[in-house]
Design a protein around this motif. Structure first.
Motif, PDB file in Angstrom:
ATOM      1  N   ASP A  34       0.811  -1.226   0.000  1.00  0.00           N
ATOM      2  CA  ASP A  34       0.000   0.000   0.000  1.00  0.00           C
ATOM      3  C   ASP A  34       0.840   1.269   0.000  1.00  0.00           C
ATOM      4  O   ASP A  34       0.322   2.353  -0.238  1.00  0.00           O
ATOM      5  CB  ASP A  34      -0.928   0.023   1.210  1.00  0.00           C
ATOM      6  CG  ASP A  34      -2.018  -1.022   1.118  1.00  0.00           C
ATOM      7  OD1 ASP A  34      -2.335  -1.457  -0.009  1.00  0.00           O
ATOM      8  OD2 ASP A  34      -2.559  -1.403   2.168  1.00  0.00           O
ATOM      9  N   HIS A  35       2.126   1.148   0.283  1.00  0.00           N
ATOM     10  CA  HIS A  35       3.009   2.308   0.325  1.00  0.00           C
ATOM     11  C   HIS A  35       3.909   2.390  -0.903  1.00  0.00           C
ATOM     12  O   HIS A  35       4.819   3.209  -0.945  1.00  0.00           O
ATOM     13  CB  HIS A  35       3.852   2.278   1.599  1.00  0.00           C
ATOM     14  CG  HIS A  35       3.017   2.266   2.836  1.00  0.00           C
ATOM     15  ND1 HIS A  35       2.341   3.367   3.302  1.00  0.00           N
ATOM     16  CD2 HIS A  35       2.699   1.256   3.673  1.00  0.00           C
ATOM     17  CE1 HIS A  35       1.660   3.049   4.377  1.00  0.00           C
ATOM     18  NE2 HIS A  35       1.857   1.767   4.627  1.00  0.00           N
ATOM     19  N   PRO A  55     -15.120   5.250  -4.842  1.00  0.00           N
ATOM     20  CA  PRO A  55     -13.707   5.641  -4.806  1.00  0.00           C
ATOM     21  C   PRO A  55     -13.355   6.268  -3.456  1.00  0.00           C
ATOM     22  O   PRO A  55     -14.163   6.983  -2.873  1.00  0.00           O
ATOM     23  CB  PRO A  55     -13.569   6.669  -5.920  1.00  0.00           C
ATOM     24  CG  PRO A  55     -14.834   6.648  -6.679  1.00  0.00           C
ATOM     25  CD  PRO A  55     -15.866   5.927  -5.877  1.00  0.00           C
ATOM     26  N   HIS A  56     -12.173   5.967  -2.987  1.00  0.00           N
ATOM     27  CA  HIS A  56     -11.693   6.521  -1.721  1.00  0.00           C
ATOM     28  C   HIS A  56     -11.189   7.932  -1.963  1.00  0.00           C
ATOM     29  O   HIS A  56     -10.414   8.176  -2.883  1.00  0.00           O
ATOM     30  CB  HIS A  56     -10.567   5.650  -1.168  1.00  0.00           C
ATOM     31  CG  HIS A  56     -10.019   6.137   0.129  1.00  0.00           C
ATOM     32  ND1 HIS A  56     -10.734   6.058   1.307  1.00  0.00           N
ATOM     33  CD2 HIS A  56      -8.851   6.723   0.435  1.00  0.00           C
ATOM     34  CE1 HIS A  56     -10.015   6.569   2.276  1.00  0.00           C
ATOM     35  NE2 HIS A  56      -8.855   6.992   1.768  1.00  0.00           N
ATOM     36  N   ALA A  60      -7.869  16.908   1.638  1.00  0.00           N
ATOM     37  CA  ALA A  60      -7.198  17.909   0.803  1.00  0.00           C
ATOM     38  C   ALA A  60      -5.757  18.096   1.251  1.00  0.00           C
ATOM     39  O   ALA A  60      -5.457  18.147   2.440  1.00  0.00           O
ATOM     40  CB  ALA A  60      -7.935  19.241   0.888  1.00  0.00           C
ATOM     41  N   GLY A  61      -4.863  18.143   0.265  1.00  0.00           N
ATOM     42  CA  GLY A  61      -3.452  18.383   0.530  1.00  0.00           C
ATOM     43  C   GLY A  61      -2.650  17.144   0.899  1.00  0.00           C
ATOM     44  O   GLY A  61      -1.490  17.256   1.239  1.00  0.00           O
ATOM     45  N   THR A  62      -3.266  15.949   0.841  1.00  0.00           N
ATOM     46  CA  THR A  62      -2.521  14.739   1.152  1.00  0.00           C
ATOM     47  C   THR A  62      -2.359  13.892  -0.110  1.00  0.00           C
ATOM     48  O   THR A  62      -3.144  14.004  -1.038  1.00  0.00           O
ATOM     49  CB  THR A  62      -3.229  13.880   2.223  1.00  0.00           C
ATOM     50  OG1 THR A  62      -4.493  13.445   1.716  1.00  0.00           O
ATOM     51  CG2 THR A  62      -3.443  14.665   3.501  1.00  0.00           C
ATOM     52  N   GLN A  63      -1.349  13.060  -0.109  1.00  0.00           N
ATOM     53  CA  GLN A  63      -1.075  12.159  -1.221  1.00  0.00           C
ATOM     54  C   GLN A  63      -1.670  10.791  -0.896  1.00  0.00           C
ATOM     55  O   GLN A  63      -1.770  10.415   0.269  1.00  0.00           O
ATOM     56  CB  GLN A  63       0.424  12.037  -1.448  1.00  0.00           C
ATOM     57  CG  GLN A  63       1.103  13.332  -1.837  1.00  0.00           C
ATOM     58  CD  GLN A  63       0.664  13.773  -3.228  1.00  0.00           C
ATOM     59  OE1 GLN A  63       0.476  12.969  -4.112  1.00  0.00           O
ATOM     60  NE2 GLN A  63       0.499  15.071  -3.391  1.00  0.00           N
ATOM     61  N   PRO A  64      -2.050   9.997  -1.906  1.00  0.00           N
ATOM     62  CA  PRO A  64      -2.629   8.693  -1.636  1.00  0.00           C
ATOM     63  C   PRO A  64      -1.650   7.705  -1.023  1.00  0.00           C
ATOM     64  O   PRO A  64      -2.052   6.756  -0.376  1.00  0.00           O
ATOM     65  CB  PRO A  64      -3.107   8.205  -3.002  1.00  0.00           C
ATOM     66  CG  PRO A  64      -2.337   8.988  -3.986  1.00  0.00           C
ATOM     67  CD  PRO A  64      -2.022  10.297  -3.329  1.00  0.00           C
ATOM     68  N   PHE A  65      -0.343   7.901  -1.223  1.00  0.00           N
ATOM     69  CA  PHE A  65       0.642   6.976  -0.647  1.00  0.00           C
ATOM     70  C   PHE A  65       1.593   7.721   0.239  1.00  0.00           C
ATOM     71  O   PHE A  65       2.022   8.759   0.016  1.00  0.00           O
ATOM     72  CB  PHE A  65       1.441   6.256  -1.735  1.00  0.00           C
ATOM     73  CG  PHE A  65       0.581   5.367  -2.582  1.00  0.00           C
ATOM     74  CD1 PHE A  65       0.083   4.186  -2.079  1.00  0.00           C
ATOM     75  CD2 PHE A  65       0.260   5.716  -3.873  1.00  0.00           C
ATOM     76  CE1 PHE A  65      -0.700   3.357  -2.849  1.00  0.00           C
ATOM     77  CE2 PHE A  65      -0.523   4.903  -4.665  1.00  0.00           C
ATOM     78  CZ  PHE A  65      -1.002   3.717  -4.144  1.00  0.00           C
TER      79      PHE A  65
END
Length: 65
Positions: A34-35, A55-56, A60-65
């Protein structure tokens, strides 16, 4: 016009075992955790089903990994 690349497929069990063994030598297996790190193929990958949930969304302002 060029042909599109072939679809990604899950390797057969003997090939997954070879790839998992190669992971200890620093060779990527074609499966990632997952990373985004190279990971061994799960033994039960043949039974995995597609996730059909919504969809997940990430805050705001965060990355998916």
């Amino acid at each position: 016009m060029t042909s599109p690349p072939p679809h990604h497929t899950t390797p057969e069990r003997p090939d997954r075992e070879k790839r998992n063994a190669a992971l200890t030598d620093g060779i990527e297996t074609g499966f990632w955790d997952d990373h985004g790190r190279p990971a061994p193929w799960p033994d039960d990958i043949d039974q995995w089903q597609p996730d059909t949930s919504e969809p997940h969304t990430h805050p705001a302002g965060t990355q998916p990994f």
